[in-house]
Design a protein around this motif. Structure first.
Motif, PDB file in Angstrom:
ATOM      1  N   VAL A 194      85.721  77.154  41.237  1.00 22.31           N
ATOM      2  CA  VAL A 194      85.883  75.719  41.456  1.00 22.31           C
ATOM      3  C   VAL A 194      86.855  75.458  42.606  1.00 22.31           C
ATOM      4  CG1 VAL A 194      86.742  73.565  40.464  1.00 22.31           C
ATOM      5  CG2 VAL A 194      85.298  75.078  39.085  1.00 22.31           C
ATOM      6  N   VAL A 195      88.008  76.121  42.576  1.00 23.64           N
ATOM      7  CA  VAL A 195      89.009  75.899  43.619  1.00 23.64           C
ATOM      8  C   VAL A 195      88.443  76.228  44.992  1.00 23.64           C
ATOM      9  CG1 VAL A 195      91.223  76.681  44.539  1.00 23.64           C
ATOM     10  CG2 VAL A 195      90.992  76.204  42.089  1.00 23.64           C
ATOM     11  N   ARG A 196      87.781  77.368  45.104  1.00 21.20           N
ATOM     12  CA  ARG A 196      87.253  77.772  46.408  1.00 21.20           C
ATOM     13  C   ARG A 196      86.163  76.813  46.893  1.00 21.20           C
ATOM     14  NH1 ARG A 196      88.978  82.758  48.075  1.00 21.20           N
ATOM     15  NH2 ARG A 196      90.193  83.940  46.532  1.00 21.20           N
ATOM     16  N   GLN A 197      85.331  76.338  45.994  1.00 17.93           N
ATOM     17  CA  GLN A 197      84.290  75.393  46.403  1.00 17.93           C
ATOM     18  C   GLN A 197      84.871  74.019  46.732  1.00 17.93           C
ATOM     19  OE1 GLN A 197      80.572  75.300  44.217  1.00 17.93           O
ATOM     20  NE2 GLN A 197      80.869  77.388  43.474  1.00 17.93           N
ATOM     21  N   LEU A 198      85.938  73.640  46.064  1.00 16.24           N
ATOM     22  CA  LEU A 198      86.591  72.367  46.385  1.00 16.24           C
ATOM     23  C   LEU A 198      87.084  72.370  47.827  1.00 16.24           C
ATOM     24  CD1 LEU A 198      88.726  71.490  43.227  1.00 16.24           C
ATOM     25  CD2 LEU A 198      86.985  70.042  44.277  1.00 16.24           C
ATOM     26  N   LEU A 199      87.569  73.511  48.288  1.00 14.33           N
ATOM     27  CA  LEU A 199      88.153  73.581  49.623  1.00 14.33           C
ATOM     28  C   LEU A 199      87.121  73.386  50.728  1.00 14.33           C
ATOM     29  CD1 LEU A 199      90.774  76.434  49.151  1.00 14.33           C
ATOM     30  CD2 LEU A 199      91.081  73.961  49.040  1.00 14.33           C
ATOM     31  N   ALA A 200      85.851  73.470  50.369  1.00 13.87           N
ATOM     32  CA  ALA A 200      84.805  73.181  51.353  1.00 13.87           C
ATOM     33  C   ALA A 200      84.593  71.674  51.496  1.00 13.87           C
ATOM     34  CB  ALA A 200      83.501  73.861  50.947  1.00 13.87           C
ATOM     35  N   LYS A 201      85.213  70.896  50.586  1.00 15.16           N
ATOM     36  CA  LYS A 201      84.973  69.450  50.580  1.00 15.16           C
ATOM     37  C   LYS A 201      86.224  68.610  50.772  1.00 15.16           C
ATOM     38  CE  LYS A 201      80.670  69.252  47.987  1.00 15.16           C
ATOM     39  NZ  LYS A 201      79.884  68.431  47.042  1.00 15.16           N
ATOM     40  N   VAL A 202      87.377  69.140  50.381  1.00 15.61           N
ATOM     41  CA  VAL A 202      88.610  68.362  50.490  1.00 15.61           C
ATOM     42  C   VAL A 202      89.717  69.237  51.071  1.00 15.61           C
ATOM     43  CG1 VAL A 202      87.998  66.876  48.532  1.00 15.61           C
ATOM     44  CG2 VAL A 202      89.362  68.930  48.145  1.00 15.61           C
ATOM     45  N   PRO A 203      90.720  68.620  51.701  1.00 15.67           N
ATOM     46  CA  PRO A 203      91.845  69.403  52.232  1.00 15.67           C
ATOM     47  C   PRO A 203      92.590  70.137  51.117  1.00 15.67           C
ATOM     48  CG  PRO A 203      91.831  67.170  53.140  1.00 15.67           C
ATOM     49  CD  PRO A 203      90.832  67.181  52.028  1.00 15.67           C
ATOM     50  N   ALA A 204      93.120  71.306  51.448  1.00 11.69           N
ATOM     51  CA  ALA A 204      93.789  72.140  50.450  1.00 11.69           C
ATOM     52  C   ALA A 204      94.966  71.439  49.802  1.00 11.69           C
ATOM     53  CB  ALA A 204      94.237  73.450  51.090  1.00 11.69           C
ATOM     54  N   ASP A 205      95.658  70.572  50.549  1.00 15.83           N
ATOM     55  CA  ASP A 205      96.837  69.924  49.973  1.00 15.83           C
ATOM     56  C   ASP A 205      96.493  68.831  48.973  1.00 15.83           C
ATOM     57  OD1 ASP A 205      95.949  67.912  51.628  1.00 15.83           O
ATOM     58  OD2 ASP A 205      97.749  67.843  52.884  1.00 15.83           O
ATOM     59  N   GLN A 206      95.186  68.581  48.796  1.00 17.47           N
ATOM     60  CA  GLN A 206      94.744  67.642  47.768  1.00 17.47           C
ATOM     61  C   GLN A 206      94.296  68.351  46.495  1.00 17.47           C
ATOM     62  OE1 GLN A 206      91.859  64.771  49.123  1.00 17.47           O
ATOM     63  NE2 GLN A 206      93.036  64.257  50.962  1.00 17.47           N
ATOM     64  N   VAL A 207      94.431  69.663  46.457  1.00 15.58           N
ATOM     65  CA  VAL A 207      93.997  70.457  45.302  1.00 15.58           C
ATOM     66  C   VAL A 207      95.210  71.093  44.640  1.00 15.58           C
ATOM     67  CG1 VAL A 207      92.598  72.399  44.508  1.00 15.58           C
ATOM     68  CG2 VAL A 207      91.773  70.944  46.383  1.00 15.58           C
ATOM     69  N   THR A 208      95.322  70.885  43.333  1.00 17.82           N
ATOM     70  CA  THR A 208      96.376  71.518  42.546  1.00 17.82           C
ATOM     71  C   THR A 208      95.741  72.472  41.548  1.00 17.82           C
ATOM     72  OG1 THR A 208      97.862  69.613  42.727  1.00 17.82           O
ATOM     73  CG2 THR A 208      98.275  71.155  40.928  1.00 17.82           C
ATOM     74  N   ALA A 209      96.174  73.722  41.583  1.00 17.30           N
ATOM     75  CA  ALA A 209      95.690  74.734  40.655  1.00 17.30           C
ATOM     76  C   ALA A 209      96.729  74.933  39.563  1.00 17.30           C
ATOM     77  CB  ALA A 209      95.444  76.050  41.390  1.00 17.30           C
ATOM     78  N   VAL A 210      96.337  74.672  38.323  1.00 16.76           N
ATOM     79  CA  VAL A 210      97.243  74.854  37.191  1.00 16.76           C
ATOM     80  C   VAL A 210      97.069  76.274  36.667  1.00 16.76           C
ATOM     81  CG1 VAL A 210      97.926  74.030  34.906  1.00 16.76           C
ATOM     82  CG2 VAL A 210      97.056  72.413  36.610  1.00 16.76           C
ATOM     83  N   VAL A 211      98.168  77.029  36.641  1.00 17.20           N
ATOM     84  CA  VAL A 211      98.115  78.442  36.264  1.00 17.20           C
ATOM     85  C   VAL A 211      99.243  78.745  35.283  1.00 17.20           C
ATOM     86  CG1 VAL A 211      97.142  79.022  38.523  1.00 17.20           C
ATOM     87  CG2 VAL A 211      99.607  79.187  38.191  1.00 17.20           C
ATOM     88  N   ARG A 212      99.059  79.797  34.524  1.00 13.70           N
ATOM     89  CA  ARG A 212     100.121  80.212  33.614  1.00 13.70           C
ATOM     90  C   ARG A 212     101.073  81.197  34.285  1.00 13.70           C
ATOM     91  NH1 ARG A 212      97.571  81.689  27.779  1.00 13.70           N
ATOM     92  NH2 ARG A 212      96.175  82.937  29.058  1.00 13.70           N
ATOM     93  N   ASN A 213     100.556  81.941  35.251  1.00 11.73           N
ATOM     94  CA  ASN A 213     101.347  82.980  35.914  1.00 11.73           C
ATOM     95  C   ASN A 213     101.213  82.806  37.416  1.00 11.73           C
ATOM     96  OD1 ASN A 213     102.214  85.428  37.102  1.00 11.73           O
ATOM     97  ND2 ASN A 213     101.843  86.552  35.206  1.00 11.73           N
ATOM     98  N   ARG A 214     102.296  82.398  38.053  1.00 12.71           N
ATOM     99  CA  ARG A 214     102.264  82.142  39.494  1.00 12.71           C
ATOM    100  C   ARG A 214     101.877  83.393  40.281  1.00 12.71           C
ATOM    101  NH1 ARG A 214     104.384  78.081  42.639  1.00 12.71           N
ATOM    102  NH2 ARG A 214     105.376  77.143  40.804  1.00 12.71           N
TER     103      ARG A 214
END
Length: 284
Positions: free
Chosen positions: A16-36
């Motif tokens: 999902v994250v990688r496909q989002l980057l084809a449509k919106v700028p990276a700074d508009q995407v937040t990835a929620v993770v348990r382990n940085r």
């Protein structure tokens, strides 16, 4: 406004994250993770990281902001109360005033125990007042193609699904549907029944494996009880083995055939054929 993806380091989340980057700028995407540390590859893509855990409600206090669009990818910790985990996210999203929360659920046709948590989560989400989209994902090709070692070793596909058929698709296909919802308009308070364009049986799956490997791979149908014993013998915990065997019983009843066409329509292309997924798996 940000598009927020929970469970972003999981198999589906990364797609999902990688496909989002084809449509919106990276700074508009937040990835929620348990382990940085496990999200270093996502950070390298320029997306923002938020560290939060479904099991720790306080960690979600500052994850969302008003107007965000959120994808809640269902958890896989069956023993930790998935409905409670999902409710943590839904309540935090409601408090923040998000514009949309999309949830990866299961087809409404699936009556197996696996679907119970999804149905309960849907009730919480719909009742929360948060604008929602229910992405009722069918089965993934990868549920099988990533487990080819024992099949190739024994020359047999062993399942308890009888002659049942499955409308599976690739994770990338389901990710494309999620991205379409997260970046599109008019998906509020809507549900989509998602599955592959072509349903297949395990006998056909075995035949495809035979064709691509040049070896004889047979389909060996077994009872639900025998399949449960096979899974536990392979080290799968008993409760989880029961869930997996229950899915096979549901497949035998036709509960994972999804013929709406919603997935290919949202993705804007045909879904990935099973044969293609097999070819990719055999190359790995």
């Amino acid at each position: 406004m940000s598009i927020v993806v929970t469970g972003a380091t999981g198999h589906l989340g990364r797609h999902v994250v990688r496909q989002l980057l084809a449509k919106v700028p990276a700074d508009q995407v937040t990835a929620v993770v348990r382990n940085r540390d496990k999200a270093a590859d996502l950070a390298d893509l320029g997306v923002r990281l938020a560290v939060a855990d479904y099991n720790s409600p306080e960690t979600f206090d500052t994850v969302f902001a008003a107007g965000d669009r959120v994808l809640l990818i269902s958890g896989n910790e069956f023993d930790k109360g998935r409905v409670r985990q999902h409710t943590v996210v839904i309540e935090a999203a409601k408090k923040a005033g998000v514009a949309l929360l999309a949830y990866t659920s299961a087809p409404s046709s699936l009556q197996a125990a696996l679907a119970d948590d999804h149905r309960a989560t849907e009730e919480v989400l719909v009742g929360s007042g948060v604008p929602y989209t229910l992405l009722r994902n069918g089965w993934y090709h990868e549920n099988y193609t990533e487990q080819l070692a024992p099949v190739l070793e024994h020359g047999a596909v062993v399942q308890a699904a009888g002659e049942g058929r499955i409308s599976s698709a690739s994770r990338a296909d389901y990710a494309a549907a999620a991205v379409a919802v997260l970046t599109g308009e008019g998906h509020e308070n809507t549900s989509y029944e998602l599955g592959g364009d072509e349903a297949w049986s395990f006998a056909e799956y075995a035949a495809e494996l035979s064709r691509q490997t040049g070896r004889e791979i047979t389909y060996k149908p077994v009872s639900v009880e025998d399949y449960t014993a096979i899974l536990t013998g392979a080290g799968v915990p008993g409760p989880l083995a029961d869930v997996f065997a229950g899915v096979d019983a549901a497949i035998a009843k036709g509960e994972l055939v999804v013929s709406t066409g919603d997935l290919s329509r949202l993705a804007g292309r045909p879904t990935t054929p099973l044969a293609e997924a097999v070819a990719v798996a055999l190359k790995d």
